[in-house]
Design a protein around this motif. Structure first.
Motif, PDB file in Angstrom:
ATOM      1  N   SER A  62     -56.851   8.209  -9.130  1.00 37.69           N
ATOM      2  CA  SER A  62     -57.662   7.879  -7.961  1.00 37.69           C
ATOM      3  C   SER A  62     -58.253   6.491  -8.165  1.00 37.69           C
ATOM      4  O   SER A  62     -58.042   5.849  -9.194  1.00 37.69           O
ATOM      5  N   LEU A  73     -54.705   6.559  -2.977  1.00 36.40           N
ATOM      6  CA  LEU A  73     -53.413   6.116  -3.494  1.00 36.40           C
ATOM      7  C   LEU A  73     -52.334   6.620  -2.545  1.00 36.40           C
ATOM      8  O   LEU A  73     -52.265   7.823  -2.267  1.00 36.40           O
ATOM      9  N   LEU A 102     -48.177  -1.770  -7.659  1.00 36.92           N
ATOM     10  CA  LEU A 102     -48.623  -1.374  -6.338  1.00 36.92           C
ATOM     11  C   LEU A 102     -48.351  -2.604  -5.488  1.00 36.92           C
ATOM     12  O   LEU A 102     -48.965  -3.663  -5.700  1.00 36.92           O
ATOM     13  N   TYR A 107     -45.961   1.727  -3.622  1.00 33.35           N
ATOM     14  CA  TYR A 107     -47.286   2.295  -3.883  1.00 33.35           C
ATOM     15  C   TYR A 107     -48.344   1.268  -3.504  1.00 33.35           C
ATOM     16  O   TYR A 107     -48.135   0.056  -3.665  1.00 33.35           O
ATOM     17  N   LEU A 109     -52.982   0.967  -2.530  1.00 38.73           N
ATOM     18  CA  LEU A 109     -54.271   1.607  -2.274  1.00 38.73           C
ATOM     19  C   LEU A 109     -54.581   1.462  -0.792  1.00 38.73           C
ATOM     20  O   LEU A 109     -54.528   0.350  -0.247  1.00 38.73           O
ATOM     21  N   LEU A 128     -60.259   1.720 -10.921  1.00 35.09           N
ATOM     22  CA  LEU A 128     -59.118   2.627 -11.049  1.00 35.09           C
ATOM     23  C   LEU A 128     -59.501   3.756 -11.999  1.00 35.09           C
ATOM     24  O   LEU A 128     -60.046   3.504 -13.072  1.00 35.09           O
TER      25      LEU A 128
END
Length: 151
Positions: A62, A73, A102, A107, A109, A128
């Motif tokens: 998370s 995420l 990411l 991927y 946030l 993080l």
């Protein structure tokens, strides 16, 4: 006196054992952290490269921020039927001595409900959270929506 000496020796012997079990976040470094800022109240996206220098995997579970009410995420879905989508994920493993990115179309946030109006050039700290309950605070640079991936 013997008991005190024995107890002290025992306590000193435990110090190296604790050091062997370093937190996952201690082995992960973050680079190229940035936020794609979208107009109005649309959610923003956070991107970062995570490098794990540890000898075992680290698992990102998370993230949180004092600036955003919600940080999740997500993973972008492969285009199906002409539509792009995304879905929340519970975790992202970073293999031992490996890297996880990411990045746009992968991927990322999902950042929602900032506590103030953000503008390009601002910095936002996002922490993080790893599976072992360790944390890695990361400074993200805010960039405009039309920014190409700078990595």
């Amino acid at each position: 006196m013997k008991w005190q000496s024995l107890l002290a020796s025992f306590a000193i012997g435990l110090i190296p054992a604790g050091a062997v079990h370093a937190a996952q976040a201690d082995h992960v470094t973050a680079s190229h952290a940035w936020i794609r800022l979208l107009p109005a109240k649309l959610p923003a996206a956070g991107y970062v490269t995570l490098q794990n220098a540890g000898s075992s995997a680290a698992t990102l579970v998370s993230a949180h921020s004092a600036v955003y009410a919600s940080v999740m995420l997500h993973e972008s879905d492969v285009e199906s039927g002409g539509m792009n989508g995304m879905h929340a994920v519970n975790q992202l493993a970073i293999s031992a001595t490996g890297k996880a990115m990411l990045a746009p179309a992968g991927y990322h946030l999902m950042l929602e409900q900032p506590d103030r109006v953000l503008k390009p050039g601002d910095k936002v700290e996002i922490t993080l959270d790893f599976a072992d309950r360790s944390h890695l605070p990361v400074q993200f640079a805010v960039r405009p929506a039309n920014t190409a991936d700078p990595n």
